[in-house]
Design an enzyme around this catalytic site. Structure first.
Site, PDB file in Angstrom:
ATOM      1  CG  HIS A  52      16.303  21.722  31.256  1.00 34.96           C
ATOM      2  ND1 HIS A  52      16.929  22.631  30.434  1.00 34.96           N
ATOM      3  CD2 HIS A  52      16.105  20.618  30.481  1.00 34.96           C
ATOM      4  CE1 HIS A  52      17.081  22.112  29.228  1.00 34.96           C
ATOM      5  NE2 HIS A  52      16.601  20.881  29.234  1.00 34.96           N
ATOM      6  CG  HIS A  54      16.291  17.081  29.710  1.00 35.31           C
ATOM      7  ND1 HIS A  54      15.391  17.668  28.852  1.00 35.31           N
ATOM      8  CD2 HIS A  54      15.557  16.272  30.520  1.00 35.31           C
ATOM      9  CE1 HIS A  54      14.168  17.251  29.130  1.00 35.31           C
ATOM     10  NE2 HIS A  54      14.245  16.399  30.137  1.00 35.31           N
ATOM     11  CG  ASP A  56      20.497  17.851  25.823  1.00 29.46           C
ATOM     12  OD1 ASP A  56      19.784  17.678  26.831  1.00 29.46           O
ATOM     13  OD2 ASP A  56      20.099  18.495  24.823  1.00 29.46           O
ATOM     14  CG  HIS A  57      20.429  21.322  28.584  1.00 31.81           C
ATOM     15  ND1 HIS A  57      20.217  22.594  28.110  1.00 31.81           N
ATOM     16  CD2 HIS A  57      19.757  20.501  27.735  1.00 31.81           C
ATOM     17  CE1 HIS A  57      19.451  22.539  27.019  1.00 31.81           C
ATOM     18  NE2 HIS A  57      19.170  21.269  26.785  1.00 31.81           N
ATOM     19  CG  HIS A 108      11.932  21.126  27.865  1.00 26.84           C
ATOM     20  ND1 HIS A 108      11.691  20.433  26.700  1.00 26.84           N
ATOM     21  CD2 HIS A 108      13.200  20.791  28.238  1.00 26.84           C
ATOM     22  CE1 HIS A 108      12.751  19.711  26.386  1.00 26.84           C
ATOM     23  NE2 HIS A 108      13.683  19.913  27.304  1.00 26.84           N
ATOM     24  CG  ASP A 130      16.116  22.394  25.685  1.00 26.92           C
ATOM     25  OD1 ASP A 130      16.953  23.163  25.181  1.00 26.92           O
ATOM     26  OD2 ASP A 130      16.303  21.170  25.809  1.00 26.92           O
ATOM     27  CG  HIS A 168      18.580  22.256  21.381  1.00 26.00           C
ATOM     28  ND1 HIS A 168      19.322  21.128  21.180  1.00 26.00           N
ATOM     29  CD2 HIS A 168      18.117  22.177  22.650  1.00 26.00           C
ATOM     30  CE1 HIS A 168      19.312  20.383  22.274  1.00 26.00           C
ATOM     31  NE2 HIS A 168      18.588  20.996  23.177  1.00 26.00           N
TER      32      HIS A 168
END
Length: 257
Positions: A52, A54, A56-57, A108, A130, A168
């Site tokens: 996805h 975001h 942090d990915h 998410h 996530d 995570h």
């Protein structure tokens, strides 16, 4: 095949799968952990796989691609650093000589996808970003409770021995919430003690096993009467016979837990 979680940021994992020569990485929010591992192990990066959009990915995607020439695969309906091969549920791809299925798992984010291989060194592997965590699930930033419940139900139907590679290290906090939902569930107590020992040694709690998640993860247990009653104690207006409503109440409860 070797499956490694590479720590990134405070609690992210970048998953690295390799055969001793070629590798793929999943959700590289930072390039450095992946580049360091590739150099240390003498690996050639074949693919960068994204679940996805975001940051942090995806934050390390461009640097990794420029450094290695690896091809990027990501959700067709989300903004992923280009060039990227768009993927959606029902697609298949071959990476490291393995066949991967793409599964749509909105919730998410609206276009979140997961990647599943039925046989990686004798066991199924799921890269789920996530969507599904050990003991928990992702927050609903773009999707609805009905979408997330359906996504989790699709993942729950995979083989029990599936290795769940979430993005995570949230396991301990998730299990403390799970105990609040099901205080008399002995599987949760045992697994929490096991995971506490792992974290005390600095070891990851992931990958998780899907069969165990079905016993300890409240978000996969919304059809059970004990979980429904707990959701109703949090929000008495919750219709206990509706698993989606139970899921929605649990997610609201977890948001403030």
């Amino acid at each position: 095949m070797h499956l490694l979680p590479l720590p990134a940021f405070n609690d992210n994992y970048i998953w690295l799968l390799h055969d001793g020569q070629r590798a793929l990485v999943v959700d590289p929010g930072q390039a450095a952990p992946a580049l360091d591992a590739l150099r240390r192990l003498g690996l050639q990066l074949q693919a960068i796989v994204v679940t996805h959009h975001h940051g942090d990915h995806t934050g390390g995607v461009a640097e990794l691609r420029e450094a290695t020439g690896a091809r990027v695969y990501g959700p067709a309906t989300e903004d992923i650093p280009q060039p990227c091969q768009p993927m959606q549920g029902g697609n298949t791809l071959e990476l490291l000589g393995l066949q991967w299925q793409v599964i749509d798992v909105p919730g998410h984010t609206a276009g979140h996808i997961a990647y599943y291989c039925a046989d990686v060194a004798g066991q199924p592997v799921l890269f789920c970003g996530d969507t599904l965590f050990s003991g928990g699930c992702g927050r609903l930033f773009e999707g609805t409770p009905a979408q997330m419940h359906a996504s989790l139900s699709a993942l729950a139907a995979l083989p029990a021995q599936t290795r769940v590679c979430a993005a995570h290290e949230y396991t301990l906090s998730n299990l403390r919430f799970a105990q609040a939902v099901e205080p008399h569930n002995p599987d949760i107590a045992r697994y929490l003690a096991h995971c506490e020992q792992l974290r005390e040694r600095g070891a990851p709690t992931l990958p998780a096993q899907l069969g165990n998640e079905l016993r300890i993860n409240p978000f996969l247990r919304c059809s059970l009467a004990t979980v429904a009653r707990a959701a109703q104690q949090f929000d008495p207006s919750t219709p206990g016979s509706d698993p989606v409503a139970v899921f929605a109440a649990l997610r609201r409860w977890k948001n403030q837990f």
